[in-house]
Design a protein around this motif. Structure first.
Motif: not given
Length: 358
Positions: A289-294
């Motif tokens: 997901s976006y938030i994990y990757q960030k």
């Protein structure tokens, strides 16, 4: 076989492209293109599909196996986020520099089968006893709880925690009586910060001369009802035409977009912390997901350091992946990672022992 080759090649090409696209959520914010974030939930199933294509083509000694093989290799870095070979736990170099933490979405101790619109709840008292026994057994120093309630039916959990040495707490609900994200600690807690809702709370744990910032979070959930779950069952059987009719797709989209906004709140907390930081809790999102990757660009993932096997942390019907995390600053080193299966919630508790590197 020749007349079937072209359709299989086209299907293989689509599967390979979808696999690559499912890993791009961390590059493109949901607010710019939400469909990539939606596709990120399919990374692991798409990985299995592409592995199937590789095996299929190799059986016939055909070079087309390279389609999926190249896609898998190009995005191989995502595989360890879902599956780890793992190693033996390390012995701490200095015991005084170690701290064992736990994160657990308690689901109000209703058990893993409870859905909000059902009248009957599981035996919360029995589940509370199991939780307290688990704490006695694992003896963590700091607890990150989500969906915490101070009472089950007859058991006052806060009194039991106090008797076990958890003398300090920071709750997103100051009186600790409502459902909230909360941290409990055997070490003094200072500088409590209420972030944006009952779903997040920040505090500083003081252990000797060291201070570690801790944040318990529960990112917005999907709020899926029985009807939504039945719709997902239909989709899994190929009936995709009704997904928009029950609002399931809308809930997915709204939740993903809310996580984008929540990351804009969490990122400055990480960037501006003067201390090593641990952010733990229920992210309601997969490692693709976006938030994990960030977040993984700023903090280390304890599972990636010391986890083993295919580790799901949620055993409801969706999303049945690793959605609970213990992320930490590079100044901290994970020594062990343990997930314990239990039916007292729809999530599994995670325990990580870590060492402060000096």
């Amino acid at each position: 076989m020749k007349f079937l080759r072209l359709p299989f090649i086209l299907l293989n090409l689509i599967a390979a492209l979808l696999l690559i696209c499912s890993t791009l959520a961390g590059i493109v914010a949901p607010s710019h293109f939400v469909w990539l974030s939606l596709l990120s939930y399919a990374y692991f199933p798409l990985l299995l599909v592409n592995l199937g294509f590789v095996a299929f083509w190799l059986i016939f000694s055909n070079k087309w196996f390279l389609l999926s093989a190249i896609a898998i290799v190009v995005r191989w870095s995502f595989v360890p986020l879902f599956f780890q070979v793992g190693g033996a736990p390390e012995e701490p170099t200095y015991a005084e520099n170690t701290m064992k933490v736990m994160t657990f979405n308690m689901h109000h101790l209703y058990g893993h089968t409870y859905i909000a619109d059902e009248e009957e709840k599981s035996d919360a008292d029995s589940n509370a006893i199991v939780l307290l026994d688990l704490l006695h057994q694992e003896n963590p120093d700091v607890l990150f709880f989500q969906e915490f309630l101070s009472h089950s039916k007859h058991i006052t959990i806060t009194d039991s925690l106090d008797a076990m040495g958890y003398k300090w707490y920071a709750s997103a609900v100051p009186d600790s009586k409502g459902s909230a994200s909360i941290c409990w600690s055997k070490y003094p807690i200072a500088d409590i910060v209420y972030i944006d809702s009952v779903l997040k709370v920040q505090a500083d744990v003081v252990k000797g001369t060291d201070t570690i910032r801790i944040v318990s979070i529960h990112l917005n959930s999907y709020g899926l009802t029985k009807d939504n779950m039945e719709e997902l069952d239909k989709i899994s059987h190929g009936e995709v035409h009704n997904i928009a009719e029950t609002g399931t797709l809308k809930k997915f989209r709204e939740t993903i977009l809310s996580h984008d906004k929540e990351w804009n709140i969490l990122a400055p907390i990480i960037d501006n912390t003067p201390y090593p930081i641990i952010i733990a809790g229920d992210f309601n999102d997969t490692p693709a997901s976006y938030i994990y990757q960030k977040m993984s660009k700023k903090l280390n993932d304890s599972y990636k350091e010391k986890g083993k096997g295919f580790c799901t942390t949620y055993h409801g019907r969706f999303p049945a992946f690793r959605i609970d995390y213990i992320m930490h600053s590079p100044q901290l080193k994970a020594l062990s990672y343990k997930r314990i299966k239990t039916d007292i919630s729809d999530h599994y508790p995670i325990f990580v022992e870590m060492e402060l590197i000096k």
